[in-house]
Design a protein around this motif. Structure first.
Motif, mmCIF file in Angstrom:
data_model
loop_
_atom_site.group_PDB
_atom_site.id
_atom_site.type_symbol
_atom_site.label_atom_id
_atom_site.label_comp_id
_atom_site.label_asym_id
_atom_site.label_seq_id
_atom_site.Cartn_x
_atom_site.Cartn_y
_atom_site.Cartn_z
ATOM 1 N N GLU A 44 9.842 9.923 1.156
ATOM 2 C CA GLU A 44 9.944 10.659 -0.500
ATOM 3 C C GLU A 44 11.494 10.464 -0.756
ATOM 4 O O GLU A 44 11.408 9.552 -1.871
ATOM 5 C CB GLU A 44 9.203 11.381 -0.629
ATOM 6 C CG GLU A 44 7.799 12.079 -0.105
ATOM 7 C CD GLU A 44 7.099 11.526 -0.999
ATOM 8 O OE1 GLU A 44 7.452 11.411 -2.927
ATOM 9 O OE2 GLU A 44 5.606 11.635 -1.224
ATOM 10 N N ASP A 63 1.705 6.582 -3.361
ATOM 11 C CA ASP A 63 3.032 6.815 -4.917
ATOM 12 C C ASP A 63 3.640 4.864 -3.499
ATOM 13 O O ASP A 63 4.119 4.642 -2.639
ATOM 14 C CB ASP A 63 4.010 7.247 -4.442
ATOM 15 C CG ASP A 63 5.325 6.867 -5.313
ATOM 16 O OD1 ASP A 63 5.453 5.571 -5.214
ATOM 17 O OD2 ASP A 63 5.706 7.404 -5.862
ATOM 18 N N ASN A 94 11.892 10.212 -4.793
ATOM 19 C CA ASN A 94 11.223 11.404 -5.804
ATOM 20 C C ASN A 94 11.669 13.053 -4.232
ATOM 21 O O ASN A 94 11.412 13.635 -3.337
ATOM 22 C CB ASN A 94 10.089 11.509 -4.560
ATOM 23 C CG ASN A 94 9.537 10.154 -5.314
ATOM 24 O OD1 ASN A 94 9.431 10.146 -6.450
ATOM 25 N ND2 ASN A 94 8.272 10.285 -4.599
#
Length: 103
Positions: free
Chosen positions: A44, A73, A49
């Protein structure tokens, strides 16, 4: 090792995810899923993110869903490619053995 690493490198991140997770489910490979769960926060972060990278134990059920979901994602899946490639290169023979028609 039937799956050549260079062959695996040519697959999309989504295909690598699908194949690795399907194989791990078939093998009941909890270690693979645990490794994947450990790597998701770092993936992430690599994907940008940063808020999601602060995952805690309280969010484990969400991480399990993320690890098993094929709709993650794409940037996170791209960051997880090395895990999928490593897993499939070590256990790819088993994946082919369970495919329709087998070897």
């Amino acid at each position: 090792m039937s799956d050549d690493v260079s062959e695996l490198e040519r697959l999309s991140s989504a295909e690598l995810h699908e194949r690795a997770v399907a194989l791990a489910r078939h093998r009941w490979d909890v270690r693979f899923f645990w490794r994947l769960l450990e790597m998701i926060p770092a993936a992430e972060a690599v994907a940008g993110n940063l808020d999601a990278s602060d995952a805690s134990v309280a969010q484990a059920s969400g991480l399990v869903h993320e690890a098993l979901s094929a709709e993650d994602d794409p940037d996170v899946q791209a960051a997880l490619r090395p895990i999928y490639i490593d897993y499939l290169s070590r256990h790819g023979d088993e994946e082919q053995d369970r495919a329709p028609g087998g070897k």
